[in-house]
Design a protein around this motif. Sequence first.
Motif, short mmCIF file in Angstrom:
data_model
loop_
_atom_site.label_atom_id
_atom_site.label_comp_id
_atom_site.label_asym_id
_atom_site.label_seq_id
_atom_site.Cartn_x
_atom_site.Cartn_y
_atom_site.Cartn_z
N GLU A 13 86.44 57.67 7.25
CA GLU A 13 87.12 57.15 6.07
C GLU A 13 86.13 56.68 5.00
N LEU A 14 84.98 56.23 5.40
CA LEU A 14 83.97 55.74 4.47
C LEU A 14 83.14 56.87 3.86
N TYR A 15 82.91 57.90 4.64
CA TYR A 15 82.04 59.00 4.21
C TYR A 15 82.43 59.59 2.85
N PRO A 16 83.71 59.86 2.56
CA PRO A 16 84.05 60.41 1.23
C PRO A 16 83.64 59.50 0.08
N ASN A 17 83.60 58.20 0.31
CA ASN A 17 83.14 57.28 -0.74
C ASN A 17 81.67 57.53 -1.06
N TYR A 18 80.88 57.78 -0.02
CA TYR A 18 79.46 58.08 -0.23
C TYR A 18 79.29 59.38 -1.02
N THR A 19 79.98 60.42 -0.60
CA THR A 19 79.82 61.71 -1.27
C THR A 19 80.37 61.67 -2.69
N ASN A 20 81.50 61.00 -2.90
CA ASN A 20 82.06 60.90 -4.25
C ASN A 20 81.13 60.17 -5.19
N LYS A 21 80.54 59.09 -4.71
CA LYS A 21 79.61 58.33 -5.54
C LYS A 21 78.42 59.19 -5.96
N ALA A 22 77.89 59.91 -5.00
CA ALA A 22 76.74 60.77 -5.28
C ALA A 22 77.12 61.92 -6.22
N GLU A 23 78.24 62.56 -5.95
CA GLU A 23 78.65 63.73 -6.75
C GLU A 23 79.00 63.34 -8.18
N ARG A 24 79.54 62.15 -8.39
CA ARG A 24 79.83 61.68 -9.76
C ARG A 24 78.55 61.58 -10.58
N LYS A 25 77.43 61.40 -9.90
CA LYS A 25 76.14 61.25 -10.58
C LYS A 25 75.31 62.53 -10.51
N GLY A 26 75.94 63.65 -10.15
CA GLY A 26 75.24 64.92 -10.15
C GLY A 26 74.46 65.24 -8.89
N ARG A 27 74.64 64.45 -7.84
CA ARG A 27 73.96 64.73 -6.58
C ARG A 27 74.93 65.48 -5.67
N THR A 28 74.48 65.86 -4.48
CA THR A 28 75.30 66.73 -3.64
C THR A 28 75.64 66.10 -2.30
N LYS A 29 76.66 66.66 -1.67
CA LYS A 29 77.05 66.27 -0.31
C LYS A 29 75.88 66.54 0.64
N ALA A 30 75.17 67.64 0.42
CA ALA A 30 74.03 67.98 1.27
C ALA A 30 72.96 66.89 1.21
N GLU A 31 72.75 66.30 0.04
CA GLU A 31 71.76 65.23 -0.09
C GLU A 31 72.25 63.97 0.63
N VAL A 32 73.53 63.67 0.53
CA VAL A 32 74.09 62.53 1.27
C VAL A 32 73.89 62.76 2.76
N ASP A 33 74.23 63.95 3.23
CA ASP A 33 74.06 64.27 4.65
C ASP A 33 72.60 64.12 5.07
N GLU A 34 71.69 64.61 4.24
CA GLU A 34 70.26 64.53 4.56
C GLU A 34 69.83 63.08 4.77
N LEU A 35 70.32 62.18 3.92
CA LEU A 35 69.95 60.78 4.06
C LEU A 35 70.55 60.16 5.32
N ILE A 36 71.80 60.51 5.61
CA ILE A 36 72.43 59.99 6.83
C ILE A 36 71.68 60.48 8.07
N LEU A 37 71.32 61.76 8.07
CA LEU A 37 70.57 62.32 9.21
C LEU A 37 69.21 61.66 9.33
N TRP A 38 68.54 61.44 8.19
CA TRP A 38 67.23 60.79 8.18
C TRP A 38 67.33 59.39 8.78
N LEU A 39 68.37 58.67 8.39
CA LEU A 39 68.52 57.28 8.84
C LEU A 39 68.88 57.18 10.31
#
Length: 123
Positions: A13-39
């Motif tokens: 339920e929280l994950y779409p908030n992360y991707t929406n925030k990033a995508e509104r600023k021109g970033r991608t779902k793939a970048e969000v995933d990369e950070l989650i995997l890194w962490l």
Amino acid sequence: MAGHRIFKLAFSELYPNYTNKAERKGRTKAEVDELILWLTGYSQAQLDELITPGNEVNLEEFFRDAPKMNPARAAITGSVCGVKLAEIEDPLMLEIRYLDKLIDELAKGKAMEKIRRTLPAPA
């Protein structure tokens, strides 16, 4: 002492908030995933399962069961929602805020290389 109610929020339920925030600023779902995997050390397949709508794994379980939390996360500093990371005492809340901070930095346009901290060299 009861944990904060966010601890029981489903990660799916929280994950779409992360991707929406990033995508509104021109970033991608793939970048969000990369950070989650890194962490967390999850694989992309594991993350895909965790973000499937209806998956009930909550934030407490998400972080508790993470394969390998990145030790470089200790280099994440600053504030999230007006709270300094260094002042957060609850270990789970700190993990949640680390992820929030990574997503904030991504949305602010910071380069991925800068967001993914590296461990300082041993003294």
